[in-house]
Design a protein around this motif. Structure first.
Motif, PDB file in Angstrom:
ATOM      1  N   GLY A 318       0.786  -1.226   0.000  1.00  0.00           N
ATOM      2  CA  GLY A 318       0.000   0.000   0.000  1.00  0.00           C
ATOM      3  C   GLY A 318       0.818   1.276   0.000  1.00  0.00           C
ATOM      4  N   GLY A 319       2.143   1.155   0.097  1.00  0.00           N
ATOM      5  CA  GLY A 319       2.994   2.332   0.072  1.00  0.00           C
ATOM      6  C   GLY A 319       3.082   3.069   1.396  1.00  0.00           C
ATOM      7  N   ALA A 320       2.618   2.441   2.478  1.00  0.00           N
ATOM      8  CA  ALA A 320       2.691   3.085   3.794  1.00  0.00           C
ATOM      9  C   ALA A 320       4.145   3.230   4.240  1.00  0.00           C
ATOM     10  CB  ALA A 320       1.895   2.299   4.824  1.00  0.00           C
ATOM     11  N   LEU A 321       4.995   2.346   3.759  1.00  0.00           N
ATOM     12  CA  LEU A 321       6.437   2.434   3.996  1.00  0.00           C
ATOM     13  C   LEU A 321       7.149   1.706   2.868  1.00  0.00           C
ATOM     14  CD1 LEU A 321       7.344  -0.604   5.089  1.00  0.00           C
ATOM     15  CD2 LEU A 321       6.432   0.238   7.233  1.00  0.00           C
ATOM     16  N   GLU A 322       8.439   1.957   2.739  1.00  0.00           N
ATOM     17  CA  GLU A 322       9.219   1.279   1.694  1.00  0.00           C
ATOM     18  C   GLU A 322      10.420   0.586   2.310  1.00  0.00           C
ATOM     19  OE1 GLU A 322      12.330   1.965   0.217  1.00  0.00           O
ATOM     20  OE2 GLU A 322      12.878   3.626   1.527  1.00  0.00           O
ATOM     21  N   VAL A 323      10.820  -0.512   1.678  1.00  0.00           N
ATOM     22  CA  VAL A 323      11.943  -1.285   2.207  1.00  0.00           C
ATOM     23  C   VAL A 323      13.093  -1.409   1.203  1.00  0.00           C
ATOM     24  CG1 VAL A 323      10.505  -2.621   3.789  1.00  0.00           C
ATOM     25  CG2 VAL A 323      10.856  -3.451   1.457  1.00  0.00           C
ATOM     26  N   LYS A 324      12.872  -0.955  -0.027  1.00  0.00           N
ATOM     27  CA  LYS A 324      13.893  -1.114  -1.061  1.00  0.00           C
ATOM     28  C   LYS A 324      15.214  -0.460  -0.679  1.00  0.00           C
ATOM     29  CE  LYS A 324      10.896  -1.463  -5.143  1.00  0.00           C
ATOM     30  NZ  LYS A 324      10.502  -0.804  -6.415  1.00  0.00           N
ATOM     31  N   SER A 325      15.137   0.716  -0.062  1.00  0.00           N
ATOM     32  CA  SER A 325      16.361   1.466   0.236  1.00  0.00           C
ATOM     33  C   SER A 325      17.218   0.793   1.308  1.00  0.00           C
ATOM     34  CB  SER A 325      16.017   2.894   0.666  1.00  0.00           C
ATOM     35  OG  SER A 325      15.220   2.896   1.826  1.00  0.00           O
ATOM     36  N   LEU A 326      16.665  -0.195   2.014  1.00  0.00           N
ATOM     37  CA  LEU A 326      17.457  -0.903   3.021  1.00  0.00           C
ATOM     38  C   LEU A 326      18.403  -1.918   2.387  1.00  0.00           C
ATOM     39  CD1 LEU A 326      14.806  -1.664   5.798  1.00  0.00           C
ATOM     40  CD2 LEU A 326      16.399   0.250   5.678  1.00  0.00           C
ATOM     41  N   VAL A 327      18.139  -2.291   1.145  1.00  0.00           N
ATOM     42  CA  VAL A 327      18.970  -3.297   0.478  1.00  0.00           C
ATOM     43  C   VAL A 327      20.265  -2.653   0.001  1.00  0.00           C
ATOM     44  CG1 VAL A 327      19.119  -4.974  -1.397  1.00  0.00           C
ATOM     45  CG2 VAL A 327      16.930  -4.579  -0.248  1.00  0.00           C
ATOM     46  N   SER A 328      21.375  -3.075   0.582  1.00  0.00           N
ATOM     47  CA  SER A 328      22.676  -2.543   0.195  1.00  0.00           C
ATOM     48  C   SER A 328      23.085  -3.083  -1.172  1.00  0.00           C
ATOM     49  CB  SER A 328      23.750  -2.931   1.225  1.00  0.00           C
ATOM     50  OG  SER A 328      23.355  -2.549   2.513  1.00  0.00           O
ATOM     51  N   ARG A 329      22.983  -4.398  -1.332  1.00  0.00           N
ATOM     52  CA  ARG A 329      23.329  -5.035  -2.604  1.00  0.00           C
ATOM     53  C   ARG A 329      22.846  -6.474  -2.568  1.00  0.00           C
ATOM     54  NH1 ARG A 329      27.449  -5.187   0.785  1.00  0.00           N
ATOM     55  NH2 ARG A 329      28.882  -6.930   0.897  1.00  0.00           N
ATOM     56  N   GLU A 330      22.856  -7.107  -3.722  1.00  0.00           N
ATOM     57  CA  GLU A 330      22.533  -8.535  -3.804  1.00  0.00           C
ATOM     58  C   GLU A 330      23.696  -9.259  -4.450  1.00  0.00           C
ATOM     59  OE1 GLU A 330      19.855  -9.205  -7.642  1.00  0.00           O
ATOM     60  OE2 GLU A 330      18.906  -7.791  -6.247  1.00  0.00           O
ATOM     61  N   VAL A 331      23.955 -10.484  -4.001  1.00  0.00           N
ATOM     62  CA  VAL A 331      25.127 -11.237  -4.449  1.00  0.00           C
ATOM     63  C   VAL A 331      24.690 -12.617  -4.936  1.00  0.00           C
ATOM     64  CG1 VAL A 331      26.610 -10.041  -2.812  1.00  0.00           C
ATOM     65  CG2 VAL A 331      25.604 -12.231  -2.173  1.00  0.00           C
ATOM     66  N   PRO A 332      25.473 -13.234  -5.816  1.00  0.00           N
ATOM     67  CA  PRO A 332      25.151 -14.589  -6.254  1.00  0.00           C
ATOM     68  C   PRO A 332      25.321 -15.592  -5.124  1.00  0.00           C
ATOM     69  CG  PRO A 332      27.266 -13.886  -7.153  1.00  0.00           C
ATOM     70  CD  PRO A 332      26.653 -12.681  -6.516  1.00  0.00           C
ATOM     71  N   PHE A 333      24.674 -16.736  -5.254  1.00  0.00           N
ATOM     72  CA  PHE A 333      24.655 -17.753  -4.198  1.00  0.00           C
ATOM     73  C   PHE A 333      26.064 -18.211  -3.826  1.00  0.00           C
ATOM     74  CE2 PHE A 333      23.804 -21.948  -2.331  1.00  0.00           C
ATOM     75  CZ  PHE A 333      22.752 -21.644  -1.489  1.00  0.00           C
ATOM     76  N   LYS A 334      26.948 -18.295  -4.815  1.00  0.00           N
ATOM     77  CA  LYS A 334      28.296 -18.791  -4.553  1.00  0.00           C
ATOM     78  C   LYS A 334      29.106 -17.834  -3.678  1.00  0.00           C
ATOM     79  CE  LYS A 334      30.431 -16.837  -8.717  1.00  0.00           C
ATOM     80  NZ  LYS A 334      31.351 -15.975  -7.959  1.00  0.00           N
ATOM     81  N   ASP A 335      28.616 -16.606  -3.520  1.00  0.00           N
ATOM     82  CA  ASP A 335      29.318 -15.627  -2.686  1.00  0.00           C
ATOM     83  C   ASP A 335      28.674 -15.476  -1.313  1.00  0.00           C
ATOM     84  OD1 ASP A 335      31.071 -15.166  -4.738  1.00  0.00           O
ATOM     85  OD2 ASP A 335      30.058 -13.384  -5.492  1.00  0.00           O
ATOM     86  N   ALA A 336      27.900 -16.472  -0.905  1.00  0.00           N
ATOM     87  CA  ALA A 336      27.178 -16.379   0.372  1.00  0.00           C
ATOM     88  C   ALA A 336      28.119 -16.181   1.555  1.00  0.00           C
ATOM     89  CB  ALA A 336      26.325 -17.631   0.573  1.00  0.00           C
ATOM     90  N   GLU A 337      29.234 -16.914   1.564  1.00  0.00           N
ATOM     91  CA  GLU A 337      30.143 -16.800   2.711  1.00  0.00           C
ATOM     92  C   GLU A 337      30.738 -15.402   2.805  1.00  0.00           C
ATOM     93  OE1 GLU A 337      33.827 -19.192   4.891  1.00  0.00           O
ATOM     94  OE2 GLU A 337      33.258 -19.716   2.835  1.00  0.00           O
ATOM     95  N   GLN A 338      31.086 -14.813   1.653  1.00  0.00           N
ATOM     96  CA  GLN A 338      31.621 -13.454   1.669  1.00  0.00           C
ATOM     97  C   GLN A 338      30.562 -12.466   2.156  1.00  0.00           C
ATOM     98  OE1 GLN A 338      34.813 -12.254   1.100  1.00  0.00           O
ATOM     99  NE2 GLN A 338      33.832 -10.420   1.944  1.00  0.00           N
ATOM    100  N   ALA A 339      29.308 -12.713   1.793  1.00  0.00           N
ATOM    101  CA  ALA A 339      28.221 -11.854   2.261  1.00  0.00           C
ATOM    102  C   ALA A 339      28.109 -11.916   3.784  1.00  0.00           C
ATOM    103  CB  ALA A 339      26.908 -12.277   1.606  1.00  0.00           C
ATOM    104  N   PHE A 340      28.294 -13.103   4.353  1.00  0.00           N
ATOM    105  CA  PHE A 340      28.273 -13.241   5.817  1.00  0.00           C
ATOM    106  C   PHE A 340      29.426 -12.450   6.433  1.00  0.00           C
ATOM    107  CE2 PHE A 340      25.005 -16.241   5.355  1.00  0.00           C
ATOM    108  CZ  PHE A 340      24.560 -16.675   6.600  1.00  0.00           C
ATOM    109  N   GLU A 341      30.590 -12.501   5.794  1.00  0.00           N
ATOM    110  CA  GLU A 341      31.745 -11.733   6.277  1.00  0.00           C
ATOM    111  C   GLU A 341      31.418 -10.244   6.297  1.00  0.00           C
ATOM    112  OE1 GLU A 341      34.613 -12.647   7.428  1.00  0.00           O
ATOM    113  OE2 GLU A 341      35.025 -14.696   6.754  1.00  0.00           O
ATOM    114  N   ASP A 342      30.771  -9.773   5.243  1.00  0.00           N
ATOM    115  CA  ASP A 342      30.435  -8.353   5.150  1.00  0.00           C
ATOM    116  C   ASP A 342      29.450  -7.932   6.230  1.00  0.00           C
ATOM    117  OD1 ASP A 342      32.086  -8.212   2.979  1.00  0.00           O
ATOM    118  OD2 ASP A 342      30.493  -8.238   1.475  1.00  0.00           O
TER     119      ASP A 342
END
Length: 533
Positions: A318-342
């Motif tokens: 409904g547009g009462a709030l937005e969550v898109k701006s909270l997403v810093s970036r998206e990474v491929p599955f093979k980089d999951a461990e590096q994402a945890f490090e970050d």
């Protein structure tokens, strides 16, 4: 049972033991419950609890005893349905509520299924999580996403539902003043939900200026950075800073930090409400006298309950709030461990991991190309640019960060050592994300190139013939870039500089002039001068 699993992978991100993860191709699950569905995972966010299990292998009584798939903040597409499923069909996009209660105990029957003692919660030992290709879930715990809500936003419904439950516990009414301790993902979402519920003054409190800046642009009307002082003093300063009068109507702690909890009790007004949303140390020193004499209503909050997920989806749709701006970036599955490090290092607000069957990543792998991280909707500054700012290295990759994270890292890494030390000192007494979510961005002394520093000192060294005191020259040359401009060019120039510094006109004495001639010259000069040297 119709299915969309042919030729797909069920690669899973497995925690074998603390700090020991692996990728394992597991069999695609089969549906055994006629009211369950199979979800092809599209995106998964990383929660602080995932990081805590990865680091320590346990949270409270939940201890890892066998390999477990991590992850529980996920969205995906229905790939198979059970025979009794009536509300979902193949291809529907859904947000997954990752906990399934027993449905028979007293808490479940009274509408508080989040308190079910037999809850089967994803990525909580011994149950597997959602960082995998396919995941089975109960039909009524999958929420269909409206067309205007993306799968990326669907992955953020889980932390949003946590914020919805916390804020509902606070019973916020229109016009209320709300203070939220901690500006991590849940704290920021609490600010947004409080505003959607009608709060007119929302104060975000944190020790990272970058996160406060983000909070101000996201949902907070005011921000406050506490100092290393007594809880009562921080509370008094916060109340004055945000013009809260006798105190805030509601204070939510989304940090779990003891000093934040102590300050919160002093910030809330008499007869106000305090909600503990963040988890921290099992036992703390608590200002019980202030709580009693102010007759504060105090509540805990755990996960989410009946209606919270549904409302979270509605708020986004409904547009009462937005969550898109909270997403810093998206990474491929093979980089999951590096994402945890970050996430452990506090980089960004929210990182999303794409599922192993992501079409773009799969095509890139077939072509032998490396699928790069992609810029999230609100991302603007590259992480590599921040690192390059510190070390002077060339930027070679394009890993992107959210605005808040980039500002936080730039501001922290640009300060000199004393300020960094101050930040570390304040950390113990100021709000951060809860114990499972509160890893702040790493701060350290500025990176110094020793070789360049030595070279600058050598260039800045004064010529031996100069009469000026050496410290004055060194002081001028503290900045290497300007050293060459202000460094004496030859041994003959310092003499001219020395003469220019005298209060009278210089007396020029030729090298081969006799002493008598020199005296006459000085006397002639003195006649036309009021004061002599």
């Amino acid at each position: 049972m119709a299915s969309l699993t042919e030729g797909k992978s069920n690669l899973s991100f497995i925690l074998n033991s603390p700090l020991n993860v692996s990728y394992e191709e597991r069999p695609i699950p089969t549906l055994t419950d006629p009211r369950s569905v199979l979800v092809a995972i599209a995106y998964t966010g990383i929660c602080g609890s995932d990081v805590h299990y990865w680091q320590h292998g346990s949270i409270g009584p939940f201890v890892l005893k066998s390999p477990m798939c991590l992850g529980h903040e996920s969205s995906g597409t229905i790939a198979a349905v059970g025979s009794a499923v009536t509300k979902l069909k193949l291809g529907d996009r859904v947000a997954i509520e990752p906990g399934t209660p027993c449905r028979h105990c007293e808490p479940c029957l009274s509408g508080h299924y989040n308190l079910c003692p037999d809850m089967r919660f994803a990525a909580t030992p011994p149950y597997d999580g959602t960082l995998t290709g396919f995941y089975t879930a109960a039909e009524d715990f999958c929420y269909k996403l409206p067309d205007q809500v993306s799968l990326q936003e669907g992955a953020l419904v889980e932390p949003l539902a946590v914020a919805v439950h916390i804020t509902k516990q606070a019973e916020i009414s229109p016009g209320a003043s709300v203070v939220v301790m901690g500006a991590g993902p849940v704290g920021l979402l609490c600010c947004a939900v409080a505003k959607a519920f009608g709060a007119t003054k929302v104060v975000s409190v944190d020790i990272q200026q970058g996160r406060l800046d983000f909070a101000k642009g996201y949902a907070a009307t005011h921000t406050f950075m506490p100092e290393r002082v007594a809880a009562e003093v921080n509370a008094e300063n916060l109340i004055k800073s945000a013009d809260l009068g006798e105190g805030a109507d509601v204070v939510i702690d989304a940090s779990g930090a003891e000093p934040s909890i102590q300050a919160s009790i002093h910030v809330v007004r008499r007869g106000g409400v305090y909600v503990q949303g963040g988890m921290g140390k099992p036992d703390i020193t608590f200002p019980i006298m202030a709580m009693c004499t102010k007759e504060i209503t105090m509540r805990g909050s755990f996960r989410y309950g009946s209606g919270d997920y549904k409302l979270a989806v509605q708020l986004v749709a409904g547009g009462a709030l937005e969550v898109k701006s909270l997403v810093s970036r998206e990474v491929p599955f093979k980089d999951a461990e590096q994402a945890f490090e970050d996430v452990l290092k506090g980089k960004g607000i929210k990182v999303l991991i794409r599922g192993p069957n992501h079409e773009g990543d799969a095509k890139a792998e077939v072509k032998g190309e490396e699928k790069k991280e992609v810029e999230a909707p609100a991302a603007a500054v590259s992480e590599k640019e921040v690192v390059a700012e510190k070390s002077g290295e060339a930027v070679t990759e394009k890993e992107v960060e959210a605005p808040a994270a980039a500002v936080a890292e730039k501001s922290e890494e640009a300060v000199v050592a004393p300020v960094a030390e101050k930040t570390e000192a304040v950390e113990e007494s100021t709000p951060v994300e809860d114990a499972t979510k509160s890893v702040a961005t790493e701060t350290s002394d500025p990176v110094v190139d020793i070789a360049k520093a030595d070279e600058a000192v050598e260039v800045a060294a004064p010529a031996p013939a100069a009469e000026e005191p050496a410290p004055a020259v060194v002081e001028e040359k503290t900045e290497a870039p300007a050293a060459e401009e202000s460094t004496p060019a030859s041994a003959s120039e310092p003499a001219a500089d020395t003469e220019a510094a005298k209060p009278v006109a210089p007396v020029e004495v030729p090298q081969h002039t006799s002493v008598l001639d020199a005296i006459h010259k000085i006397e002639e000069t003195a006649k036309g001068t009021d004061t002599l040297g």
